[in-house]
Enzyme design. Structure first.
Site, PDB file in Angstrom:
ATOM      1  N   GLU A 120       0.834  -1.030   0.046  1.00 31.51           N
ATOM      2  CA  GLU A 120       0.076   0.029   0.128  1.00 31.51           C
ATOM      3  C   GLU A 120       0.871   1.140  -0.274  1.00 31.51           C
ATOM      4  O   GLU A 120       1.389   1.417   1.018  1.00 31.51           O
ATOM      5  CB  GLU A 120      -0.955  -0.061   1.148  1.00 31.51           C
ATOM      6  CG  GLU A 120      -1.727  -1.178   1.491  1.00 31.51           C
ATOM      7  CD  GLU A 120      -2.757  -1.154   0.619  1.00 31.51           C
ATOM      8  OE1 GLU A 120      -3.182  -0.198  -0.271  1.00 31.51           O
ATOM      9  OE2 GLU A 120      -3.871  -1.784   0.647  1.00 31.51           O
ATOM     10  N   CYS A 126      -2.281   8.950   2.393  1.00 26.62           N
ATOM     11  CA  CYS A 126      -2.263   8.346   1.095  1.00 26.62           C
ATOM     12  C   CYS A 126      -3.384   8.845   0.169  1.00 26.62           C
ATOM     13  O   CYS A 126      -3.069   8.923  -0.962  1.00 26.62           O
ATOM     14  CB  CYS A 126      -1.820   6.923   1.253  1.00 26.62           C
ATOM     15  SG  CYS A 126      -2.904   6.297   1.870  1.00 26.62           S
TER      16      CYS A 126
HETATM   17  P1  NAP Z   1       8.308   5.387   4.713  1.00 23.77           P
HETATM   18  O1  NAP Z   1       9.640   5.965   4.697  1.00 23.77           O
HETATM   19  O2  NAP Z   1       8.214   4.525   3.256  1.00 23.77           O
HETATM   20  O3  NAP Z   1       8.107   4.311   6.103  1.00 23.77           O
HETATM   21  C1  NAP Z   1       7.095   3.304   6.042  1.00 23.77           C
HETATM   22  C2  NAP Z   1       7.647   2.215   6.779  1.00 23.77           C
HETATM   23  O4  NAP Z   1       8.584   1.422   5.949  1.00 23.77           O
HETATM   24  C3  NAP Z   1       8.338   2.508   8.074  1.00 23.77           C
HETATM   25  O5  NAP Z   1       8.132   1.573   8.968  1.00 23.77           O
HETATM   26  C4  NAP Z   1       9.812   2.532   7.695  1.00 23.77           C
HETATM   27  O6  NAP Z   1      10.761   2.406   8.802  1.00 23.77           O
HETATM   28  C5  NAP Z   1       9.961   1.546   6.716  1.00 23.77           C
HETATM   29  N1  NAP Z   1      11.117   1.427   5.716  1.00 23.77           N
HETATM   30  C6  NAP Z   1      11.295   2.550   4.990  1.00 23.77           C
HETATM   31  N2  NAP Z   1      12.446   2.373   4.199  1.00 23.77           N
HETATM   32  C7  NAP Z   1      12.659   0.951   4.150  1.00 23.77           C
HETATM   33  C8  NAP Z   1      13.284  -0.087   3.489  1.00 23.77           C
HETATM   34  N3  NAP Z   1      14.186   0.266   2.670  1.00 23.77           N
HETATM   35  N4  NAP Z   1      13.125  -1.310   3.745  1.00 23.77           N
HETATM   36  C9  NAP Z   1      12.330  -1.765   4.942  1.00 23.77           C
HETATM   37  N5  NAP Z   1      11.564  -0.795   5.466  1.00 23.77           N
HETATM   38  C10 NAP Z   1      11.492   0.606   5.042  1.00 23.77           C
HETATM   39  O7  NAP Z   1       6.995   6.002   4.274  1.00 23.77           O
HETATM   40  P2  NAP Z   1       6.255   7.205   5.699  1.00 23.77           P
HETATM   41  O8  NAP Z   1       7.198   8.408   5.330  1.00 23.77           O
HETATM   42  O9  NAP Z   1       6.486   6.363   6.951  1.00 23.77           O
HETATM   43  O10 NAP Z   1       5.051   7.103   5.094  1.00 23.77           O
HETATM   44  C11 NAP Z   1       4.584   7.937   4.193  1.00 23.77           C
HETATM   45  C12 NAP Z   1       4.383   7.181   3.086  1.00 23.77           C
HETATM   46  O11 NAP Z   1       3.524   6.142   3.037  1.00 23.77           O
HETATM   47  C13 NAP Z   1       3.555   7.925   1.857  1.00 23.77           C
HETATM   48  O12 NAP Z   1       4.282   7.764   0.566  1.00 23.77           O
HETATM   49  C14 NAP Z   1       2.096   7.467   2.010  1.00 23.77           C
HETATM   50  O13 NAP Z   1       1.405   7.711   0.750  1.00 23.77           O
HETATM   51  C15 NAP Z   1       2.484   6.123   2.022  1.00 23.77           C
HETATM   52  N6  NAP Z   1       0.894   5.391   2.760  1.00 23.77           N
HETATM   53  C16 NAP Z   1       0.358   4.636   2.036  1.00 23.77           C
HETATM   54  C17 NAP Z   1      -1.013   4.372   2.605  1.00 23.77           C
HETATM   55  C18 NAP Z   1      -1.657   3.350   1.662  1.00 23.77           C
HETATM   56  O14 NAP Z   1      -2.517   2.722   2.171  1.00 23.77           O
HETATM   57  N7  NAP Z   1      -1.518   3.195   0.323  1.00 23.77           N
HETATM   58  C19 NAP Z   1      -1.492   4.474   3.632  1.00 23.77           C
HETATM   59  C20 NAP Z   1      -0.548   5.368   4.356  1.00 23.77           C
HETATM   60  C21 NAP Z   1       0.559   5.895   4.098  1.00 23.77           C
HETATM   61  P3  NAP Z   1      11.430   3.625   9.344  1.00 23.77           P
HETATM   62  O15 NAP Z   1      10.464   4.619   9.883  1.00 23.77           O
HETATM   63  O16 NAP Z   1      12.467   2.982  10.251  1.00 23.77           O
HETATM   64  O17 NAP Z   1      12.269   4.358   8.048  1.00 23.77           O
END
Ligand code: NAP
Length: 454
Positions: free
Chosen positions: A227, A261
């Site tokens: 997602e 999102c």
């Molecule tokens: P993010 O930086 O991708 O982090 C999300 C999760 O993934 C965190 O637990 C993060 O851990 C982990 N993570 C980051 N890079 C990783 C990697 N290379 N390998 C494994 N795990 C990794 O995203 P965010 O800033 O927290 O959230 C915002 C994003 O989420 C936006 O793009 C938003 O659109 C999306 N989102 C999508 C939905 C949906 O349902 N489609 C819902 C909500 C949010 P750390 O915090 O330790 O880096």
């Protein structure tokens, strides 16, 4: 060390020790052991515990709401709504899992042939901070009801929420270790995915995180649900109720200070009603109050961190440099905290960050379209395909556009896009694949088993 910092004042709330690799591996083994007993339990038993979880959430709503608000800046009223929504998803799967996962007889030449849904085992959830409770419960409620065990690697800035969620299931009476939080950084996720006791992964987060997790899981033949991000288009047609459309659009722009999102990002308005819509939208946005997220009178709090706020501002500045016009906000206030005001850019065009990228904050991109066809083309001109909405008084026209023309996983007519436990949620293109919620969500991490008896 994982640090929770209050984005409303940049003051450290608490540091959490990271778990070591052997500690994580032990927890994974314990979760696997818990799964082996849990999969033998009845739906009635699981349902009773899931109802307890809903009650724990409701009974402790204020504590959990404040925790969310101080860790990531969500307005307190929205935190309370989030806790209630988590209780709702627990109730939904407690009431419906048995029915959804019942054997399905399929008539063939066999004496009996049917589909049976069997749990897979320990499932890892990598989750974001923006809906720190909801994202986790919409994974945990269906999966625990289905007989799986859950591991949570939450975003590093919401460790307090991550531990509180683990505690909800403990308080509800679920077996020890059936749902565990792993306090680790993203660099450690690969070790967890590689652990042979972990069967599958779901990730909600950014596109780069999704690509990295899916690549590794794919190389190990482990299923993933992704997602990811979005840049939801809202199409406003000439026959729309413009006031209602503008109200819905502003609500969606500002939910969670735009850090959703499925927040509306691109507003595509047909030329004949453009000026009137812009006036209404600007009028409503201008009245929104930004400030302390614990104050119920404020509509939006800060962004979740200074770094995220600065990245957002940079996207706004780059869009302006390429010709977008700023008509509201767009300046970083000189106050403590990661605040960014409601911002409107007009004259936004493909090629600009405000059109092509995800702007994760309270920034609206206004785009003028010649007519319906042009509006739909612009709406679909995106690497994302999560949500979309269309506003028109002609319901038939709206339905046809939503069903056949907009390329997204969730298409709404005359309302803003929202998730609902009863309806599938997920995207296409770089917004990800797989579905959460509804009967579709609970079947993602099941062995859809064929049983054939001659
Ligand atoms: P993010 O930086 O991708 O982090 C999300 C999760 O993934 C965190 O637990 C993060 O851990 C982990 N993570 C980051 N890079 C990783 C990697 N290379 N390998 C494994 N795990 C990794 O995203 P965010 O800033 O927290 O959230 C915002 C994003 O989420 C936006 O793009 C938003 O659109 C999306 N989102 C999508 C939905 C949906 O349902 N489609 C819902 C909500 C949010 P750390 O915090 O330790 O880096």
């Amino acid at each position: 060390m994982l640090s929770s910092i209050n984005p409303a004042n940049n003051i450290l709330i608490k540091n959490y020790d990271e778990m070591t690799s052997p500690e994580s591996a032990d927890i994974i083994s314990l979760a696997d052991k818990a799964f082996k007993n849990w999969k033998e339990t009845s739906f009635i038993h699981r349902s009773e515990l899931m109802k307890n979880a809903a009650k724990v959430l409701r009974d402790n709503s204020e504590e959990y709401s404040v925790l969310m608000t101080i860790e990531m800046g969500k307005p307190i009223v929205q935190s309370r709504t989030e806790v209630e929504k988590c209780a709702w998803v627990c109730d939904y799967y407690a009431d419906n899992a048995e029915k959804i996962l019942a054997d399905e007889i399929i008539k063939t030449e066999a004496t009996k042939s049917f589909v049976s849904y069997q749990p897979l085992g320990v499932i890892l959830a990598v989750m974001p901070w923006n809906f720190p409770f909801w994202q986790v419960f919409r994974f945990a409620a269906p999966n625990l009801m289905a007989g799986n065990a859950g591991l949570l690697k939450h975003a590093s800035n919401v460790s307090g929420c991550a531990l509180a969620i683990e505690d909800v299931f403990r308080k509800a009476g679920f077996p020890e270790n059936l749902f565990r939080t792993l306090l680790v950084k993203s660099k450690n996720v690969k070790d967890i995915i590689s652990n042979t006791k972990v069967q599958a992964v779901t990730l909600t987060g950014s596109v780069p995180a999704g690509k990295s997790v899916a690549a590794l899981a794919g190389s190990l033949i482990k299923k993933t649900v992704l997602e990811l991000g979005g840049s939801d288009p809202y199409v406003v047609l000439e026959d729309a109720d413009l006031h209602q459309a503008a109200m819905s659009c502003v609500t969606s722009s500002l939910i969670n200070a735009g850090q959703s999102c499925i927040a509306a990002k691109r507003f595509i308005i047909v030329e004949s009603v453009y000026d009137e819509f812009e006036k209404l939208y600007l009028e409503i946005m201008s009245k929104k109050r930004m400030g302390d997220p614990l104050d119920e009178n404020n509509d939006l709090g800060p962004q979740a961190s200074l770094q995220l706020r600065d990245e957002l501002h940079d996207q706004v500045l780059r869009s302006i440099k390429q010709g977008a016009e700023l008509i509201l906000g767009g300046t970083v206030p000189e106050i403590d905290g990661a605040y960014y005001p409601p911002t409107i850019l007009r004259n936004v065009k493909p090629g600009m960050p405000a059109f092509d990228e995800e702007l994760f904050g309270p920034v609206a991109a206004l785009i003028k379209a010649a007519d319906e066809n042009d509006a739909i083309n612009l709406a679909n001109k995106s690497i994302f395909g999560l949500g979309a909405s269309v506003f028109t008084k002609d319901i038939k026209r709206g339905e046809q556009i939503a069903k056949e023309k907009l390329n997204a996983g969730c298409c709404f007519v005359n309302d803003f896009v929202k998730s609902d436990p009863r309806l599938p949620f997920g995207g296409i293109k770089e917004s990800g694949y797989g579905r959460e919620l509804s009967p579709f969500g609970i079947k993602e991490f099941m062995n859809i088993k064929t049983v054939y008896i001659k």
